[in-house]
Design a protein around this motif. Sequence first.
Motif, PDB file in Angstrom:
ATOM      1  N   SER A   1      -5.973  -5.409  -7.293  1.00 54.60           N
ATOM      2  CA  SER A   1      -4.752  -5.527  -6.452  1.00 54.60           C
ATOM      3  C   SER A   1      -3.428  -5.426  -7.112  1.00 54.60           C
ATOM      4  O   SER A   1      -3.171  -5.878  -8.298  1.00 54.60           O
ATOM      5  CB  SER A   1      -4.932  -6.897  -5.811  1.00 54.60           C
ATOM      6  OG  SER A   1      -3.451  -7.427  -5.226  1.00 54.60           O
ATOM      7  N   PRO A   2      -2.446  -4.524  -6.708  1.00 58.29           N
ATOM      8  CA  PRO A   2      -1.311  -4.331  -7.372  1.00 58.29           C
ATOM      9  C   PRO A   2      -0.222  -5.518  -7.253  1.00 58.29           C
ATOM     10  O   PRO A   2       0.312  -5.710  -8.233  1.00 58.29           O
ATOM     11  CB  PRO A   2      -0.457  -3.136  -6.306  1.00 58.29           C
ATOM     12  CG  PRO A   2      -1.170  -3.322  -5.041  1.00 58.29           C
ATOM     13  CD  PRO A   2      -2.594  -3.848  -5.403  1.00 58.29           C
TER      14      PRO A   2
ATOM     15  N   ALA B   1       0.757  -1.315  -0.126  1.00 61.77           N
ATOM     16  CA  ALA B   1       0.104  -0.102  -0.033  1.00 61.77           C
ATOM     17  C   ALA B   1       0.837   1.201   0.027  1.00 61.77           C
ATOM     18  O   ALA B   1       2.241   1.206   0.567  1.00 61.77           O
ATOM     19  CB  ALA B   1      -0.975   0.127   1.189  1.00 61.77           C
TER      20      ALA B   1
ATOM     21  N   ASP C   1     -12.573  -4.429  -4.396  1.00 58.95           N
ATOM     22  CA  ASP C   1     -11.500  -3.907  -3.393  1.00 58.95           C
ATOM     23  C   ASP C   1     -10.195  -5.023  -3.672  1.00 58.95           C
ATOM     24  O   ASP C   1     -10.035  -5.814  -4.221  1.00 58.95           O
ATOM     25  CB  ASP C   1     -12.192  -4.394  -2.094  1.00 58.95           C
ATOM     26  CG  ASP C   1     -11.180  -3.728  -0.787  1.00 58.95           C
ATOM     27  OD1 ASP C   1     -11.521  -2.707  -0.338  1.00 58.95           O
ATOM     28  OD2 ASP C   1     -10.272  -4.356  -0.478  1.00 58.95           O
ATOM     29  N   TYR C   2      -9.193  -4.246  -3.189  1.00 61.20           N
ATOM     30  CA  TYR C   2      -7.962  -5.079  -3.589  1.00 61.20           C
ATOM     31  C   TYR C   2      -7.789  -6.111  -2.605  1.00 61.20           C
ATOM     32  O   TYR C   2      -6.983  -7.322  -2.902  1.00 61.20           O
ATOM     33  CB  TYR C   2      -6.824  -4.111  -3.144  1.00 61.20           C
ATOM     34  CG  TYR C   2      -6.440  -3.827  -1.991  1.00 61.20           C
ATOM     35  CD1 TYR C   2      -5.418  -4.551  -1.208  1.00 61.20           C
ATOM     36  CD2 TYR C   2      -6.990  -2.634  -1.276  1.00 61.20           C
ATOM     37  CE1 TYR C   2      -5.077  -4.131   0.115  1.00 61.20           C
ATOM     38  CE2 TYR C   2      -6.557  -2.669   0.041  1.00 61.20           C
ATOM     39  CZ  TYR C   2      -5.640  -3.320   0.762  1.00 61.20           C
ATOM     40  OH  TYR C   2      -5.320  -3.041   2.212  1.00 61.20           O
TER      41      TYR C   2
ATOM     42  N   ARG D   1      -1.146   8.937  -0.847  1.00 57.18           N
ATOM     43  CA  ARG D   1      -1.417   9.527  -2.109  1.00 57.18           C
ATOM     44  C   ARG D   1      -0.133  10.242  -2.753  1.00 57.18           C
ATOM     45  O   ARG D   1      -0.206  10.649  -3.951  1.00 57.18           O
ATOM     46  CB  ARG D   1      -2.335  10.719  -1.902  1.00 57.18           C
ATOM     47  CG  ARG D   1      -3.885  10.282  -1.631  1.00 57.18           C
ATOM     48  CD  ARG D   1      -4.722  11.557  -1.328  1.00 57.18           C
ATOM     49  NE  ARG D   1      -4.305  12.114   0.240  1.00 57.18           N
ATOM     50  CZ  ARG D   1      -5.191  13.200   0.475  1.00 57.18           C
ATOM     51  NH1 ARG D   1      -6.030  13.750  -0.411  1.00 57.18           N
ATOM     52  NH2 ARG D   1      -4.733  13.674   1.626  1.00 57.18           N
TER      53      ARG D   1
ATOM     54  N   TRP E   1      -0.628   2.340  -7.953  1.00 51.11           N
ATOM     55  CA  TRP E   1      -2.250   2.173  -7.965  1.00 51.11           C
ATOM     56  C   TRP E   1      -3.000   2.670  -9.398  1.00 51.11           C
ATOM     57  O   TRP E   1      -3.889   1.817  -9.800  1.00 51.11           O
ATOM     58  CB  TRP E   1      -3.024   2.963  -6.873  1.00 51.11           C
ATOM     59  CG  TRP E   1      -2.575   2.051  -5.495  1.00 51.11           C
ATOM     60  CD1 TRP E   1      -1.560   2.560  -4.653  1.00 51.11           C
ATOM     61  CD2 TRP E   1      -3.217   0.981  -4.961  1.00 51.11           C
ATOM     62  NE1 TRP E   1      -1.470   1.639  -3.528  1.00 51.11           N
ATOM     63  CE2 TRP E   1      -2.351   0.577  -3.873  1.00 51.11           C
ATOM     64  CE3 TRP E   1      -4.308   0.169  -5.328  1.00 51.11           C
ATOM     65  CZ2 TRP E   1      -3.040  -0.477  -2.903  1.00 51.11           C
ATOM     66  CZ3 TRP E   1      -4.621  -0.712  -4.709  1.00 51.11           C
ATOM     67  CH2 TRP E   1      -3.775  -1.217  -3.460  1.00 51.11           C
ATOM     68  N   GLU E   2      -2.437   3.723  -9.836  1.00 51.07           N
ATOM     69  CA  GLU E   2      -2.724   3.922 -11.126  1.00 51.07           C
ATOM     70  C   GLU E   2      -2.843   2.863 -12.234  1.00 51.07           C
ATOM     71  O   GLU E   2      -3.574   2.641 -13.061  1.00 51.07           O
ATOM     72  CB  GLU E   2      -2.206   5.265 -11.623  1.00 51.07           C
ATOM     73  CG  GLU E   2      -2.576   5.627 -13.147  1.00 51.07           C
ATOM     74  CD  GLU E   2      -1.814   6.934 -13.542  1.00 51.07           C
ATOM     75  OE1 GLU E   2      -1.661   7.114 -14.778  1.00 51.07           O
ATOM     76  OE2 GLU E   2      -1.381   7.497 -12.752  1.00 51.07           O
TER      77      GLU E   2
ATOM     78  N   THR F   1      -2.196  -0.402 -11.537  1.00 52.21           N
ATOM     79  CA  THR F   1      -3.124  -1.500 -11.086  1.00 52.21           C
ATOM     80  C   THR F   1      -4.626  -1.341 -11.640  1.00 52.21           C
ATOM     81  O   THR F   1      -5.169  -2.495 -12.217  1.00 52.21           O
ATOM     82  CB  THR F   1      -3.277  -1.412  -9.607  1.00 52.21           C
ATOM     83  OG1 THR F   1      -1.984  -1.575  -9.012  1.00 52.21           O
ATOM     84  CG2 THR F   1      -4.234  -2.591  -9.069  1.00 52.21           C
ATOM     85  N   LYS F   2      -5.322  -0.040 -11.544  1.00 52.36           N
ATOM     86  CA  LYS F   2      -6.576   0.129 -12.137  1.00 52.36           C
ATOM     87  C   LYS F   2      -6.460  -0.119 -13.502  1.00 52.36           C
ATOM     88  O   LYS F   2      -7.541  -0.661 -13.957  1.00 52.36           O
ATOM     89  CB  LYS F   2      -7.226   1.442 -11.576  1.00 52.36           C
ATOM     90  CG  LYS F   2      -7.295   1.461 -10.119  1.00 52.36           C
ATOM     91  CD  LYS F   2      -7.784   2.960  -9.604  1.00 52.36           C
ATOM     92  CE  LYS F   2      -8.039   2.900  -8.265  1.00 52.36           C
ATOM     93  NZ  LYS F   2      -8.512   4.369  -7.630  1.00 52.36           N
TER      94      LYS F   2
END
Length: 608
Positions: A499-500, A322, A546-547, A325, A515-516, A518-519
Motif C-alpha cells: 500500500s502506498p 491509486a 494486495d494493497y 499506468r 507504485w514502483e 511502494t513495492k
Amino acid sequence: MGEAPALKKALSQRQLRMIAIGGVIGAGLFVGSGVVIKDTGPGSFITYALAGVLIIMVMRMLAEMAVANPSTGSFADYARNAMGNWAGFSVGWLYWYFWVVVVGFEAIAGAKIIRYWIPAAPIWLTALLLLVAMTATNLFSVSSFGEFEFWFAGVKVAAIIVFLVLGGLFVFGVWPHKSMDFSNLTSHGGFFPLGPAAVTVGVVTVIFSMVGAEIATIAAAESSDPERAVAKAANSVILRIAIFFVGSAFLLVTILPWNSKQVAASPFVSAFTEMGIPYADHIMNAVVLTAVLSCLNSGMYTASRMLFVLAARREAPPQLVAVTRRGVPAPAILTSSVIGLLCVIAAAFWPDTIFAFLLNSSGAVILFVYLLIAVSQIVLRYRTSPDKLKVKMWLFPILSILTAAGIFAILVQMFVQGGDNRSALTLSLLSWAVVIVLYVANRWYLSSRPEVAGVAPTEHPHRVLVLANQTVQSSELLDELRRIGADREATYYVVVPASPIETGAAASHGPLDVWEATKQVAQQRLDDTLQTLRADDLDANGELGDYRPLRALSAAVDAFHPDQIVISTLPPEDSVWDRFDVVDRARAEHQIPVTHVVARTAAQEPAS
C-alpha cells in the motif's frame, strides 16, 4: 531500509517555468483590475504593489520550507509539522475545497465568454464541455497538463507583454500623433480622489487575482529537480508581480481616466481601443478565455494533487491514492471534477442561492491557507538550524511576522467593509469550523470504539499468519512472534500489503512513480523482517499482498491455512487499519484466533 526510487521526471523545466510565470496571471487581472481602479483611483497600482508584497513574502517563506524539506504535500505538510495534524488536515481540505469551487466558477466564466461569439450557446452545456475537456487533459498524462498549461500561460504572458510595450510607447509619446502624457494620474480629482485610505480597500480584491503562485510548489514535486524549481518560482514571482500587475495597472490609469465607465467594464479593451488597436474586444476576449481555461486546467490539477496528498496522509479515502499506468491520479481527478460539475449545475440553476453560498464559503479560504503558511514558516524556522537552510526568508523574524499580520489585517478589513466581503469571511470561517469538527469527530470516533472479541487464541499455534506493514519491524510485533514461537514448533507466514499509504511512498513520491516505490519499500520491509525472524531460528516465509489489507489477509488464509493470525497496527489515533476496522472485520470473516498487536514504533518511511 533500501533507498526509494527517485521521483520520475514528468514536468519539464520549460513547462514548470511557464506554470510559475503564468500561474499568477488569471482572468482577475484582465477583468478585476477595472473594479480595483474604480474603487481606488489612479493610485491603484500602489494597491497592486501592496498585495504583491504579501504574495512575494508568502512565496519566499514557502520556498524556505520546500527547499529545506521537499514534500509532495507542500504547505499542508509544513502546517502539519509546525502545528500538528489538525493544521495539515485543515490546510489540505480547505485548499482542495477552494480549488474545486474555482473549477466550477471558471467553467461558467469561460462559457459566458464563448457566448460573446455564440450567443445561443447554453451556458451550462458550454461549461460542462469545458470542464470535460480539461478533465480529459489532466487524465491523459501529467505532461499533457504541463503542455496545455505551457501554451495557455504563454498566451497570457504574451498578451501582457504586448500591452506593456504598446502602452509604454503610447504613454511616453513614441506613438503616432501622441505626445508624452501623464495627466490622467492627477487631472480627475487628484492622485487619491477617494482618499489615501482607499488604496488599502482594493487589496482584498487584488490579493485574490494573484492567487496561484503557490501552484508551482505543488507541480515541482513532479519535476526532475523540485528544490531548484521551487527556489526559482519564489525568486521570479518578484519580477512577475512588479511587471505584470503593477506595470499593467500603472499604464491603465495613465492611458485612461480612472472614473471612466469603460475602465470599470473592460479596462484592457478600453486601453487598446484608446490606442486605436482594431478588434480589441475580440482579441482581449480570446485572451481572457485563455486565462480562464488556464485557471480551469491548473485548478483541476491542483485540486486532484491535494486530494492525492490527503489520501497519502491518511486524511482522505485510500482509494484516492491509486494512479493509472501513466502515473495519473485518476480517482482524485474524477472526484474533483464531479464536485466541479456540481458547482456548474448550481451556477446554472441556483445562481443566487447554492452557487452564491459555495463562492462565499470559499472566498476567504485562500487567505486562511496563506496565514497558516506564514505561521508554519515562523515555527519551523525556530526549529531548524540556520546552516541547514539553502533559501532563507529575508529579515527573519520581522518580515515573517509582518506578513502574517498583513494577511490578518486583510481578513479584518473584509469584516469591516461588510456586504459580500463580510459574508465571504463569515461563511469561509464556517467552512474551516466544519473541517475542524470533522477532524475532531474522526479522532474521537477512533479512540472510543470498543474492541470486538474474537475466537480464543490457540494455546500452541503451529501456523501463524502475520499481517503488518508500518509496524512489521517493530519491537512489539517481533517480541510477540518470539513468544509464540518459544517452543520452536511454529511456522510463520508474513504478509505485507503493498500500500502506498502504509509504506509512506505516497508521502514522498508523486503519482507517476508511487507504485514502483511502494513495492520496493514493502519488499524491503518484508525481507528485513524475515531476516530478523530467521536469525532467531524461526521458520519464516512471506509475500507482498494486495494493497487492501483484508484482501491480502484472505488470500494468505486460503493459501497458508493458519491456526493463528497476528495483525499489527499503529495506535488507534494514527492507524489507517484501525480507522477501517481491519482487526474487527478480520475476526468476523475468519473463524481463526486473531491477536492484535499495537506497536508504538513505525518502520522508517522512504526518502524522497
